[in-house]
Design a protein around this motif. Structure first.
Motif, PDB file in Angstrom:
ATOM      1  N   THR A   1       8.212 -33.295 -31.522  1.00 51.05           N
ATOM      2  CA  THR A   1       7.110 -33.072 -32.442  1.00 51.05           C
ATOM      3  C   THR A   1       6.024 -32.250 -31.754  1.00 51.05           C
ATOM      4  N   PRO A   2       5.219 -31.532 -32.506  1.00 52.49           N
ATOM      5  CA  PRO A   2       4.136 -30.760 -31.888  1.00 52.49           C
ATOM      6  C   PRO A   2       3.198 -31.614 -31.050  1.00 52.49           C
ATOM      7  N   GLU A   3       2.948 -32.846 -31.496  1.00 54.56           N
ATOM      8  CA  GLU A   3       2.035 -33.720 -30.754  1.00 54.56           C
ATOM      9  C   GLU A   3       2.612 -34.061 -29.386  1.00 54.56           C
ATOM     10  N   VAL A   4       3.897 -34.409 -29.342  1.00 52.51           N
ATOM     11  CA  VAL A   4       4.540 -34.741 -28.069  1.00 52.51           C
ATOM     12  C   VAL A   4       4.611 -33.502 -27.178  1.00 52.51           C
ATOM     13  N   GLY A   5       4.947 -32.359 -27.764  1.00 57.97           N
ATOM     14  CA  GLY A   5       5.016 -31.133 -26.991  1.00 57.97           C
ATOM     15  C   GLY A   5       3.696 -30.787 -26.331  1.00 57.97           C
ATOM     16  N   MET A   6       2.591 -30.948 -27.048  1.00 57.28           N
ATOM     17  CA  MET A   6       1.284 -30.663 -26.478  1.00 57.28           C
ATOM     18  C   MET A   6       0.961 -31.610 -25.325  1.00 57.28           C
ATOM     19  N   ARG A   7       1.314 -32.894 -25.454  1.00 54.41           N
ATOM     20  CA  ARG A   7       1.061 -33.839 -24.365  1.00 54.41           C
ATOM     21  C   ARG A   7       1.908 -33.489 -23.147  1.00 54.41           C
ATOM     22  N   ARG A   8       3.137 -33.047 -23.383  1.00 54.26           N
ATOM     23  CA  ARG A   8       4.037 -32.732 -22.273  1.00 54.26           C
ATOM     24  C   ARG A   8       3.556 -31.539 -21.439  1.00 54.26           C
ATOM     25  N   LEU A   9       2.769 -30.675 -22.025  1.00 56.82           N
ATOM     26  CA  LEU A   9       2.335 -29.477 -21.312  1.00 56.82           C
ATOM     27  C   LEU A   9       1.602 -29.795 -20.013  1.00 56.82           C
ATOM     28  N   THR A  10       1.048 -30.997 -19.913  1.00 60.17           N
ATOM     29  CA  THR A  10       0.328 -31.377 -18.700  1.00 60.17           C
ATOM     30  C   THR A  10       1.245 -32.007 -17.654  1.00 60.17           C
ATOM     31  N   GLU A  11       2.484 -32.317 -18.023  1.00 55.22           N
ATOM     32  CA  GLU A  11       3.416 -32.908 -17.062  1.00 55.22           C
ATOM     33  C   GLU A  11       3.900 -31.839 -16.090  1.00 55.22           C
ATOM     34  N   PRO A  12       4.055 -32.197 -14.801  1.00 62.50           N
ATOM     35  CA  PRO A  12       4.345 -31.189 -13.762  1.00 62.50           C
ATOM     36  C   PRO A  12       5.536 -30.283 -14.060  1.00 62.50           C
ATOM     37  N   GLN A  13       6.660 -30.839 -14.504  1.00 54.85           N
ATOM     38  CA  GLN A  13       7.838 -30.001 -14.692  1.00 54.85           C
ATOM     39  C   GLN A  13       7.637 -28.977 -15.808  1.00 54.85           C
ATOM     40  N   TYR A  14       6.936 -29.382 -16.866  1.00 58.58           N
ATOM     41  CA  TYR A  14       6.707 -28.463 -17.974  1.00 58.58           C
ATOM     42  C   TYR A  14       5.586 -27.475 -17.648  1.00 58.58           C
ATOM     43  N   ALA A  15       4.581 -27.939 -16.906  1.00 59.86           N
ATOM     44  CA  ALA A  15       3.514 -27.039 -16.483  1.00 59.86           C
ATOM     45  C   ALA A  15       4.070 -25.950 -15.565  1.00 59.86           C
ATOM     46  N   GLU A  16       4.987 -26.318 -14.684  1.00 58.50           N
ATOM     47  CA  GLU A  16       5.600 -25.341 -13.793  1.00 58.50           C
ATOM     48  C   GLU A  16       6.462 -24.344 -14.553  1.00 58.50           C
ATOM     49  N   ALA A  17       7.195 -24.829 -15.556  1.00 57.28           N
ATOM     50  CA  ALA A  17       8.011 -23.926 -16.369  1.00 57.28           C
ATOM     51  C   ALA A  17       7.135 -22.919 -17.102  1.00 57.28           C
ATOM     52  N   MET A  18       6.014 -23.368 -17.637  1.00 57.28           N
ATOM     53  CA  MET A  18       5.098 -22.472 -18.331  1.00 57.28           C
ATOM     54  C   MET A  18       4.470 -21.482 -17.364  1.00 57.28           C
ATOM     55  N   ARG A  19       4.071 -21.955 -16.186  1.00 61.20           N
ATOM     56  CA  ARG A  19       3.477 -21.060 -15.190  1.00 61.20           C
ATOM     57  C   ARG A  19       4.465 -19.965 -14.788  1.00 61.20           C
ATOM     58  N   ASP A  20       5.712 -20.349 -14.538  1.00 60.33           N
ATOM     59  CA  ASP A  20       6.720 -19.373 -14.142  1.00 60.33           C
ATOM     60  C   ASP A  20       6.963 -18.355 -15.261  1.00 60.33           C
ATOM     61  N   ALA A  21       7.017 -18.838 -16.497  1.00 65.30           N
ATOM     62  CA  ALA A  21       7.234 -17.926 -17.627  1.00 65.30           C
ATOM     63  C   ALA A  21       6.108 -16.914 -17.739  1.00 65.30           C
ATOM     64  N   GLN A  22       4.884 -17.353 -17.560  1.00 65.58           N
ATOM     65  CA  GLN A  22       3.736 -16.449 -17.672  1.00 65.58           C
ATOM     66  C   GLN A  22       3.687 -15.458 -16.518  1.00 65.58           C
ATOM     67  N   GLU A  23       3.914 -15.947 -15.297  1.00 61.91           N
ATOM     68  CA  GLU A  23       3.772 -15.084 -14.132  1.00 61.91           C
ATOM     69  C   GLU A  23       4.906 -14.069 -14.025  1.00 61.91           C
ATOM     70  N   THR A  24       6.128 -14.468 -14.336  1.00 59.63           N
ATOM     71  CA  THR A  24       7.236 -13.520 -14.248  1.00 59.63           C
ATOM     72  C   THR A  24       7.103 -12.429 -15.297  1.00 59.63           C
ATOM     73  N   TYR A  25       6.632 -12.785 -16.465  1.00 59.55           N
ATOM     74  CA  TYR A  25       6.422 -11.783 -17.516  1.00 59.55           C
ATOM     75  C   TYR A  25       5.327 -10.808 -17.116  1.00 59.55           C
ATOM     76  N   ASP A  26       4.238 -11.350 -16.573  1.00 62.54           N
ATOM     77  CA  ASP A  26       3.129 -10.499 -16.142  1.00 62.54           C
ATOM     78  C   ASP A  26       3.576  -9.544 -15.043  1.00 62.54           C
ATOM     79  N   ARG A  27       4.322 -10.045 -14.056  1.00 61.07           N
ATOM     80  CA  ARG A  27       4.789  -9.189 -12.967  1.00 61.07           C
ATOM     81  C   ARG A  27       5.706  -8.090 -13.486  1.00 61.07           C
ATOM     82  N   GLU A  28       6.577  -8.434 -14.421  1.00 59.63           N
ATOM     83  CA  GLU A  28       7.517  -7.438 -14.940  1.00 59.63           C
ATOM     84  C   GLU A  28       6.784  -6.309 -15.656  1.00 59.63           C
TER      85      GLU A  28
END
Length: 210
Positions: A123-150
């Motif tokens: 659900t959107p509510e659960v997804g938003m809460r998960r964004l602060t969890e380390p594994q999901y925060a790292e996945a988001m960080r990697d997605a943003q940084e690799t796209y920016d570098r490319e």
């Protein structure tokens, strides 16, 4: 039935593009219209429930890479097929907070493909809460940084850079890395901080005191 939106993909070789989409996404070519000069003036290929449109660009047109997202049954296997078909991995596949496993590849024409598989209903509510969890925060960080570098063209730049110092408003900022032939100064892997003319010699002097 026609979908409401149909994206165009414009490349120097529509035939190769159609081959790539067929090999990677099991696309079904619906047709192509060859022109007198041998180029392709129009082509259509179905991927899942969507039809992609394509045609050859003219030699004096600028590159017009597309950004596309495709949902598949197995993201990792699809990325492997894309690499086998000539693409390179931009972002490694990772599981994200909203239950999708996603990675990115860039094909030989510069198009970037988001390849996603839904592995969990979230659900959107659960997804938003998960964004602060380390594994999901790292996945988001990697997605943003690799796209920016490319998009900045900085992948691997640190291996070919010279170390210089740049003065801005009379202050030594710190040691930057400068890529030959470029006016971009980089600090480690951080975004571009300043721009100096490529022909300007590196400068260095003690910082001003107050």
């Amino acid at each position: 039935m026609a979908t409401a939106a149909r994206p165009w993909i414009v490349t120097p070789d529509t035939g190769q593009l159609l081959d790539f989409i067929t090999a990677v996404f099991d696309g079904t070519e619906l047709g192509r219209v060859p022109l007198e000069d041998g180029t392709i003036g129009h082509a259509e290929i179905r991927v899942g429930d969507t039809v992609l449109l394509a045609f050859d660009k003219r030699p004096d047109w600028p590159a017009m890479p597309s950004l596309l997202r495709v949902f598949v049954a197995d993201a990792d296997a699809t990325i492997e097929r894309a690499v086998a078909a000539g693409a390179h991995v931009l972002t490694r596949a990772a599981t994200h907070a909203f239950g999708q496993r996603t990675g990115r590849v860039r094909d030989r024409f510069g198009n970037i493909w988001w390849i996603s598989a839904v592995i969990e209903d979230v659900t959107p509510e659960v997804g938003m809460r998960r964004l602060t969890e380390p594994q999901y925060a790292e996945a988001m960080r990697d997605a943003q940084e690799t796209y920016d570098r490319e998009l900045r063209g900085r992948t691997g730049a640190t291996t070919t850079c010279h170390r210089v110092s740049c003065i801005l408003s009379g202050y030594i900022l710190k040691t930057f890395r400068w890529s030959p032939g470029s006016s971009r100064l980089l600090c480690s892997d951080a975004p571009v901080l300043v721009r100096c003319p490529a022909a300007s010699p590196p400068l260095s002097r003690p910082p001003r005191t107050h």
